[in-house]
Scaffold this motif. Structure first.
Motif, PDB file in Angstrom:
ATOM      1  N   ARG A 144       0.901  -1.240   0.014  1.00 37.06           N
ATOM      2  CA  ARG A 144      -0.121  -0.057  -0.081  1.00 37.06           C
ATOM      3  C   ARG A 144       0.822   1.178   0.021  1.00 37.06           C
ATOM      4  NH1 ARG A 144      -2.748   2.870  -2.183  1.00 37.06           N
ATOM      5  NH2 ARG A 144      -3.600   4.799  -1.036  1.00 37.06           N
ATOM      6  N   GLY A 145       2.179   1.286   0.767  1.00 37.56           N
ATOM      7  CA  GLY A 145       2.982   2.536   0.493  1.00 37.56           C
ATOM      8  C   GLY A 145       3.349   2.700  -0.877  1.00 37.56           C
TER       9      GLY A 145
ATOM     10  N   TYR B 224       1.405  12.506   5.723  1.00 37.12           N
ATOM     11  CA  TYR B 224       0.290  11.839   4.934  1.00 37.12           C
ATOM     12  C   TYR B 224       0.722  10.163   5.750  1.00 37.12           C
ATOM     13  CZ  TYR B 224      -2.472   9.516   1.451  1.00 37.12           C
ATOM     14  OH  TYR B 224      -3.492   8.616   1.054  1.00 37.12           O
ATOM     15  N   VAL B 225      -0.403   9.870   6.340  1.00 36.65           N
ATOM     16  CA  VAL B 225      -0.089   8.595   7.006  1.00 36.65           C
ATOM     17  C   VAL B 225      -1.159   7.573   6.883  1.00 36.65           C
ATOM     18  CG1 VAL B 225       0.217   7.283   9.142  1.00 36.65           C
ATOM     19  CG2 VAL B 225       1.210   9.543   8.850  1.00 36.65           C
ATOM     20  N   GLU B 226      -0.967   6.387   6.258  1.00 38.18           N
ATOM     21  CA  GLU B 226      -1.996   5.292   5.792  1.00 38.18           C
ATOM     22  C   GLU B 226      -2.887   4.991   7.161  1.00 38.18           C
ATOM     23  OE1 GLU B 226      -3.835   3.555   3.313  1.00 38.18           O
ATOM     24  OE2 GLU B 226      -2.863   5.383   2.287  1.00 38.18           O
TER      25      GLU B 226
ATOM     26  N   GLN C 214      -2.902  14.178   6.676  1.00 39.21           N
ATOM     27  CA  GLN C 214      -3.923  13.480   6.036  1.00 39.21           C
ATOM     28  C   GLN C 214      -3.633  11.921   6.462  1.00 39.21           C
ATOM     29  OE1 GLN C 214      -6.956  14.376   4.163  1.00 39.21           O
ATOM     30  NE2 GLN C 214      -6.415  14.211   2.035  1.00 39.21           N
ATOM     31  N   MET C 215      -4.887  11.313   6.618  1.00 36.80           N
ATOM     32  CA  MET C 215      -4.770  10.005   6.917  1.00 36.80           C
ATOM     33  C   MET C 215      -4.996   9.444   5.431  1.00 36.80           C
ATOM     34  SD  MET C 215      -6.703   7.386   9.784  1.00 36.80           S
ATOM     35  CE  MET C 215      -8.197   7.695   9.077  1.00 36.80           C
ATOM     36  N   GLY C 216      -4.573   8.183   5.217  1.00 32.80           N
ATOM     37  CA  GLY C 216      -4.890   7.533   4.032  1.00 32.80           C
ATOM     38  C   GLY C 216      -6.122   6.699   3.864  1.00 32.80           C
TER      39      GLY C 216
END
Length: 471
Positions: free
Chosen positions: A46-47, A127-129, A154-156
């Motif tokens: 996902r990263g 930006y963190v999942e 922002q959360m992913g």
């Protein structure tokens, strides 16, 4: 030039210069107002998807990549061969903290906070999942540090930037289904092995993997292929199960449209896995293969709202208004809102709403769109926030409380699962455990405490490996 105008121009020039990363000083680059200089940590799986989405904005320059597993990162490294690579995010920090404006994190859940916080405290946009963190304490801390440093976050959870969730909010606020008393949420997760027996023996560590760095704050244990590359989601020390994986997508629609805030009560029941006759397969280490979670919220507009979560193949009751061939949600899951004037269903990622029975969709007049739509997607929304101050869809001030609510459900799951070997018993004895049974947890949100079961407060945070503490 008049003195006042000179001072004004000088101050403006100084402010503009201060945001130029040192990385740009050695070459001819697009001005920083048009380019965001980013370090990405966790660039496989996902990263790697996050990297591709950021690159698609055409406004990002990648300064450095970091991944502990060269196998997972291979595709990203091949796509960006000139970007500097690291295995240890701390070395990336030491070498590039003054070269970047922002960073992204796409690592397993248990390392989100330990990686992010140093960069955030250095005032780098984040930006963190999803889920934002591995536990509630970390989620509260991430939101606090983001606010203290005035960074763009922002959360992913990509559906947060969709048109569908904005439509659903407009429809509910227009009163199309009246006061909402219950929401059923479901997902097809886990789509990885879950509920496995505790692993005690190890396997050789692949040469491409730094196992110690991958463990991070988790306690030391032997490497085993049952954890990687994706199956870590099913182990409590690393992942947050099906609820942690999909809750920030699916629960977000009711969370945002109903303005739910913090739950005050949580309860769960879960599947038990048996390794033999009367011998359970996991001892508080693995997430269950399926679960039902019931959360209760109090809301000014809707009163008491019950939110029920179903995963692992368990489905909520289908509304009588649903016709043969019609679905609630999509392949990955969805939500059903029960209101005093009707029923609304939404899809998993997009949040696209539909009214039930379906005949209502032919006769109703859609409310006027009043919530601004997001152009060019979730990643671009964050980039625009960093460059131009555009409000983001899932800032940590919002994503933190959403993650807390999701992880509150996991506290209830752990409380249901938790068993203690009785004195003088072994795992092969009949009834070797102290079963707490199905237990409701009462949550004091402001003080971040379970008030009726002290053991559950151990899971609000975690035991961090020495040298990997989150502060």
């Amino acid at each position: 030039m008049k003195r006042r105008q000179f001072i004004k121009n000088t101050a403006a020039a100084s402010a503009a210069f201060s945001i130029v990363p040192s990385y740009v000083l050695g070459g001819n680059h697009i001005p920083p107002s048009d380019t965001l200089y980013v370090a990405s940590i966790g660039v496989g799986g996902r990263g790697g998807g996050v990297v591709r989405e950021l690159d698609a904005t055409k406004k990002v320059k990648f300064v450095a990549f970091c991944d502990v597993d060269d196998r997972s990162a291979k595709g990203t490294y091949q796509a960006f061969p000139k970007v500097t690579r690291y295995k240890d995010y701390r070395k990336l920090y030491d070498n590039h903290i003054n070269d970047i404006d922002a960073f992204s994190v796409g690592t397993p859940d248990h390392t989100h906070a330990i990686i992010s916080l140093p960069f955030m405290r250095a005032k780098k946009h984040a930006y963190v999942e999803k889920p934002l963190t591995h536990n509630i304490y970390e989620a509260r801390l991430m939101a606090k540090v983001a606010a203290e440093n005035s960074i763009v976050t922002q959360m992913g959870n990509q559906g947060s930037s969709s048109d569908g969730i904005r439509k659903a909010q407009e429809w509910i606020e227009a009163g199309l289904i009246g006061q909402v008393s219950k929401v059923d949420c479901w997902t097809n997760r886990p789509v990885w092995p879950q509920g496995l027996r505790n692993i005690t023996e190890g396997e050789p560590v692949p040469k491409e993997l730094d196992w110690d760095l991958w463990l991070g704050p988790a306690q030391e244990r032997p490497y085993h292929s049952a954890y990687l590359p994706f199956k870590w989601r099913g182990w409590w020390d690393f992942g947050t199960g099906g609820l942690g994986d999909m809750g920030c997508h699916i629960m977000e629609t009711p969370f945002k449209t109903l303005n739910l805030g913090s739950p005050y009560e949580a309860e769960a029941s879960c599947t038990t896995v048996w390794a033999g006759d009367f011998v359970e397969a996991n001892y508080n280490t693995a997430c269950p293969p399926s679960s039902i979670v019931r959360l209760k919220f109090k809301n000014e507009a809707h009163g008491e709202v019950g939110l029920n979560w179903y995963d692992g193949g368990i489905m909520p009751d289908l509304p009588d208004e649903l016709k043969d061939g019609e679905m609630i949600g999509d392949w990955s899951g969805g939500s059903v809102f029960y209101g005093s004037k009707g029923i609304l269903v939404t899809d998993c990622y997009s949040g696209n709403p539909r009214l039930l029975p379906s005949e209502r969709m032919k006769e109703f007049i859609e409310p006027e769109a009043r919530i601004p739509r997001i152009k060019d997607g979730h990643a671009n929304n964050w980039v625009e926030g960093c460059l131009n101050g555009t409000p983001t869809s899932s800032p940590f001030s919002y994503a933190g409380p959403l993650t807390e609510s999701v992880l509150m459900g996991n506290l209830a799951i752990k409380a249901f699962q938790y068993k203690v070997l009785q004195d003088g018993k072994t795992a092969n004895d009949w009834a070797p455990f102290d079963y707490p049974g199905r237990r409701k947890l009462f949550w004091d949100g402001p003080n971040m405490r379970v008030t009726n079961y002290e053991k559950a407060n151990d899971w609000v945070t975690r035991e961090y490996r020495k040298g990997w503490e989150v502060k």
